[in-house]
Design a protein around this motif. Structure first.
Motif, PDB file in Angstrom:
ATOM      1  N   ARG A 165      -3.557   7.325   6.268  1.00 48.98           N
ATOM      2  CA  ARG A 165      -4.986   7.626   6.406  1.00 48.98           C
ATOM      3  C   ARG A 165      -5.696   6.507   7.174  1.00 48.98           C
ATOM      4  NH1 ARG A 165      -6.240   7.491   1.333  1.00 48.98           N
ATOM      5  NH2 ARG A 165      -6.942   5.354   1.441  1.00 48.98           N
ATOM      6  N   TYR A 220       0.841  -1.196   0.000  1.00 46.91           N
ATOM      7  CA  TYR A 220       0.000   0.000   0.000  1.00 46.91           C
ATOM      8  C   TYR A 220       0.875   1.245   0.000  1.00 46.91           C
ATOM      9  CZ  TYR A 220      -3.662  -3.256   1.313  1.00 46.91           C
ATOM     10  OH  TYR A 220      -4.540  -4.315   1.337  1.00 46.91           O
ATOM     11  N   SER A 221       0.366   2.319  -0.600  1.00 49.55           N
ATOM     12  CA  SER A 221       1.099   3.584  -0.600  1.00 49.55           C
ATOM     13  C   SER A 221       1.141   4.151   0.810  1.00 49.55           C
ATOM     14  CB  SER A 221       0.436   4.585  -1.551  1.00 49.55           C
ATOM     15  OG  SER A 221      -0.810   5.010  -1.026  1.00 49.55           O
ATOM     16  N   THR A 263      -2.031   5.992   1.898  1.00 52.41           N
ATOM     17  CA  THR A 263      -3.097   5.041   2.235  1.00 52.41           C
ATOM     18  C   THR A 263      -2.889   4.489   3.634  1.00 52.41           C
ATOM     19  OG1 THR A 263      -3.460   4.431  -0.074  1.00 52.41           O
ATOM     20  CG2 THR A 263      -4.170   2.840   1.593  1.00 52.41           C
TER      21      THR A 263
END
Length: 133
Positions: free
Chosen positions: A18, A11-12, A15
């Protein structure tokens, strides 16, 4: 190929940030998310005094409030609704992103208490304004 042999999803960082912020700001305990790893947990088990008794929440939540918070965690990619042969149920489970973050948070026992006020404000603003995520 079984799910245990699949490589983890990458995942970035935005991401992960958040989702981690949303997880930390949620009114639920790590116990709830750990339980969601292996089974779907129904809304009735989370809301009201049942949630406190099972250590899923620190204080009783109205059903509407609990569901609203769970839906927010769906929107940020941490949870999904459980589905059975009849359709969508009132139970929730972790997504792969949720599994990854819960595993990390279990290794850092103080993570839930380390959410800053800035994180709480940012999370609330995203929820209220429904900013793109």
């Amino acid at each position: 190929m079984s799910s245990s042999t699949l490589p983890p999803i990458i995942y970035s960082q935005p991401t992960l940030d958040r989702a981690s912020r949303a997880l930390g700001c949620a009114p639920f305990t790590l116990t709830l998310f750990a339980a969601m790893r292996s089974q779907g947990i129904s809304l009735n088990a989370i809301a009201a005094s049942s949630g406190v008794e099972k250590n899923y929440t620190q204080h009783p939540l109205l059903e509407l409030s609990a569901e609203s918070n769970l839906i927010w965690l769906i929107k940020v990619g941490l949870l999904r609704r459980e589905v059975d042969g009849q359709g969508i149920t009132d139970s929730f489970r972790l997504t792969p992103l949720g599994h990854q973050l819960v595993k990390q948070w279990e290794m850092q026992e103080d993570s839930f208490s380390s959410v800053s006020w800035c994180d709480r404000i940012a999370n609330a603003a995203h929820r209220w304004l429904r900013l793109p995520i």
